[in-house]
Structures are given as structure tokens and as C-alpha cells.
Design an enzyme around this catalytic site. Structure first.
Site, short mmCIF file in Angstrom:
data_model
loop_
_atom_site.label_atom_id
_atom_site.label_comp_id
_atom_site.label_asym_id
_atom_site.label_seq_id
_atom_site.Cartn_x
_atom_site.Cartn_y
_atom_site.Cartn_z
N TYR A 143 17.28 47.00 17.52
CA TYR A 143 17.83 46.17 18.60
C TYR A 143 18.86 46.89 19.48
O TYR A 143 19.24 46.35 20.52
CB TYR A 143 18.46 44.89 18.03
CG TYR A 143 19.51 45.10 16.95
CD1 TYR A 143 20.83 45.41 17.27
CD2 TYR A 143 19.18 44.98 15.60
CE1 TYR A 143 21.78 45.60 16.29
CE2 TYR A 143 20.13 45.15 14.61
CZ TYR A 143 21.43 45.47 14.96
OH TYR A 143 22.39 45.66 13.98
N HIS A 154 24.99 46.82 10.46
CA HIS A 154 25.90 45.73 10.10
C HIS A 154 26.21 45.78 8.61
O HIS A 154 27.37 45.70 8.19
CB HIS A 154 25.27 44.38 10.47
CG HIS A 154 26.06 43.20 10.05
ND1 HIS A 154 27.26 42.86 10.65
CD2 HIS A 154 25.85 42.28 9.08
CE1 HIS A 154 27.75 41.78 10.06
NE2 HIS A 154 26.92 41.41 9.11
N ARG A 165 30.51 49.59 16.36
CA ARG A 165 29.96 49.75 15.01
C ARG A 165 28.86 50.80 15.07
O ARG A 165 27.74 50.53 15.47
CB ARG A 165 29.39 48.39 14.55
CG ARG A 165 29.03 48.31 13.08
CD ARG A 165 28.16 47.10 12.83
NE ARG A 165 26.78 47.36 13.24
CZ ARG A 165 25.97 46.45 13.75
NH1 ARG A 165 26.38 45.22 13.96
NH2 ARG A 165 24.73 46.77 14.07
#
Length: 361
Positions: A268, A259, A255
Site C-alpha cells: 500500500y 506496522h 514509519r
């Protein structure tokens, strides 16, 4: 062309550099136009995805769930489907929706709040997006079981991510599908992150290995290789159609974006990991293959880019001009017919809104 060892865990037909690889178990031979078509599909889906992202940032969409970086997994598997097959997506399968003929504006209307779906799964074979993690796998298995009882020779594909693979619903779906020999293909897009949780915090073993415990095949495919995704999904669908039961595909992809548009992956994810996956980009890989094999020229790539610009303009204008739904539309499809309590609530809400009308001159 290099030949891949059948014992290798990852099925790959195109290297990140665009070199064609022959796999002994899964291979592909397409007309030249179809190779170009796969590139066009991925490029246009990325263009609409980026346009939708920009529209959300401008306040024209309430949210968007990007599929940036996962175009090969979605287009490859989507183009393997037959017209009578059925798809149960999660919420990121914009590329599969494209393959099933769902207009991008229809998807964006749902994220703008003007519709609750906007397409008929009976006509498209593409069921509505599912926000609740994993439940669509159970829906897919139930639908596949019903098709088998009806004597239907089609198959069903259930899409889910590595995060949803941790849900109990997915395990239940695997078991039901195996016990009832349901003609369903489970397609897991392992994009390495369940929001902020890496896949190694979710599963100790590769996800496709889980199929063994339920008694059906599982394969891991290079999810950034559109040819491998097409070949493996075709084989899995044939497996399901001929009555051999379920099949699990784990598409190993990444990805590249957040998100959703409410997420900040920079908090992160290490930058060097993103850079590593950028070198495996599915569209750049397919472009390199087309050039290497002399299947396309600069004029073709320029034409696709221009088509993408026209698509983006059409989407921008279409989203901005979408009419707001009537305020009481939320009451229209709760029940199949009129309901006394619901009508009372509708009348109360209408009276409430009337209190805010500007006084007449």
C-alpha cells in the site's frame, strides 16, 4: 547556523543534512557528551529493534512492533523527562522505554509471551504497553489529575499515533485535560500511516491544530530531528509542571518498516515515498551534525556500532534461553486474592493437561 522563521509551522533544529538551525521559540544548548549520547541512544534502539524483528522472523517472538525511523521522536522526548514524570505509552515506544531504564529483554519477554509486562510502573514511571488504540490518553489524564490533586509537581506524557488520533477516547482525553488543567503532554507520533490508511484519509487539518479547539497549545515538530524533539518536549513539560495545563506535540515522522511483523507495507505504500523519507533518516542526520561540528570521530562511531553488536548478541541469547512460564500462570494475577470460581477453573485445566502426559514405563 541558519535561523528559522518563528512563523514556520514545523519546529526544526537540524536539517536532514545535519545543519544546525536556530529556532527563536525553541532552542537547545547541550554539553558535547549529551549530543553524542543522543546518537548512541538512537543507534542502540535501532539495533535492538532490528534484532527483535529478526527474532520474530525466526519464530522466537510471537510478534514485534518496529519503531524503525521514529528513533528521534522517541529518544528526544524520552530524554526530556524528569525521573518523577510518568509515561503512558501505546505499543511502539521502545525508545522511550530505553530512556526509562526498561531492559530490552523485558520488552521482548512480553512479545514472546513469557510475561504480561514485567516492570513496575511505580518504580520506572513507564506504564504498561497498551494495544487498544487511544485508551492510554485517558489513563494519562486521570493519572495527571490525581497528581495535581496530591500536590505533585511532576508531569505526564501520553504517546499515541496518528491513527489513534481518530479515536473518540483521544478527543475525550483532550477535553478532560483542558477542563481540569491536567499536567499532561500529549505526544502524537504522526508516522503518516495508520496501518494501511494514510494520514490525509484520517484528518483534514494538521493534528496539532486540534489543540486550539480545546484551549491549549499545540506544536508540530520535525519528528526526525532529535534535538527539536528534545527542546519542544522540555518546553511542553515545563508548561505542564508550572500549572499551565496540557500541551499537544505532533512529531512529524515516518514509519520506515511495517506496522507490525504481520504487515506488508509494500502492498500500500509507494516506494518513492519510502525513499524520500530515507533521505531524512534521524540517525544519519545526527551523525552528519556530529561530524560537521567536530563533536565525534570515527572511533566513537565504531565504538557505538560494536556496542550495538554486543547488545544484539545478548538479546538473541537472552530471548532463546527464556524459560516458558508455568502453564497455569494465567490464573495467578486475575484477582488480588484467591477466587472460588477461578480455582475451580485452574483445577479443571490441570486435570485436562494431565490427560496428555506420556504413560509411565
Amino acid at each position: 547556523m541558519r535561523r528559522q522563521d518563528e512563523a514556520e509551522d514545523l519546529v526544526q533544529l537540524l536539517t536532514p543534512e545535519g545543519e544546525r538551525v536556530v529556532h527563536p521559540g525553541y532552542d537547545l544548548d547541550l554539553p558535547k557528551s549529551q549530543y553524542r549520547g543522543l546518537y548512541r541512544d538512537m543507534t542502540l534502539v535501532r539495533r535492538l529493534d532490528r534484532e527483535a524483528f529478526a527474532l520474530q522472523r525466526l519464530g522466537e517472538l510471537g510478534m514485534w512492533i518496529p519503531c524503525l525511523g521514529q528513533e528521534a521522536a522517541q529518544i528526544g522526548s524520552g530524554r526530556a523527562l524528569e525521573p518523577d514524570d510518568h509515561v503512558f505509552p501505546s505499543y511502539r515506544e521502545h525508545g522511550v522505554a530505553w530512556c526509562r531504564g526498561i531492559p530490552p529483554l523485558t520488552l521482548m519477554g512480553m512479545l514472546r509471551g513469557t510475561t504480561n509486562g514485567g516492570w513496575d510502573p511505580r518504580h520506572t514511571g513507564f506504564h504498561l504497553y497498551t494495544i487498544v488504540l487511544g485508551v492510554q490518553t485517558l489513563h494519562a489524564v486521570g493519572y495527571a489529575m490525581g497528581m495535581r490533586r496530591d500536590g505533585d509537581s511532576s508531569a505526564v506524557v501520553a504517546y499515541f499515533g496518528d491513527g489513534a488520533a481518530s479515536e473518540g477516547d483521544v478527543s475525550e482525553a483532550f477535553n478532560f485535560a483542558a477542563v481540569y488543567n491536567a499536567p499532561v503532554v500529549f505526544f502524537c507520533q504522526n508516522n503518516q500511516w495508520a496501518i494501511s490508511q494514510p494520514v490525509d484519509r484520517q484528518s483534514r487539518a494538521p493534528i496539532h491544530h486540534r489543540a486550539r479547539g480545546y484551549g491549549f497549545p499545540g506544536v508540530r515538530v520535525d519528528g526526525n530531528d532529535v534535538l527539536a524533539c528534545l527542546a519542544v518536549t522540555r518546553a511542553a513539560l515545563e508548561h505542564a509542571r508550572r500549572g499551565d495545563g496540557p500541551f499537544l506535540i505532533e512529531a512529524h515522522t515516518y514509519r520506515m518498516g511495517p506496522h507490525t511483523t504481520s504487515d506488508d507495507p509494500g502492498r500500500y505504500r509507494p516506494a518513492e515515498e519510502v525513499e524520500e523519507w530515507q533521505r531524512k533518516d534521524p540517525i544519519a542526520r545526527m551523525r552528519a551534525f556530529l561530524l560537521r561540528e567536530e563533536l565525534a570521530d570515527d572511533a566513537f562511531f565504531r565504538e557505538v556500532d560494536e556496542e550495538g553488536d554486543r547488545l544484539a548478541l545478548e538479546l538473541r541469547e537472552g530471548v532463546i534461553s527464556m524459560p516458558d512460564p508455568p502453564v497455569d500462570a494465567m490464573f495467578d494475577h486475575v484477582y488480588t486474592g484467591r477466587h472460588t470460581l477461578l480455582e475451580e477453573e485452574r483445577a479443571w485445566y490441570a486435570a485436562y493437561l494431565d490427560r496428555f502426559e506420556e504413560p509411565r514405563a
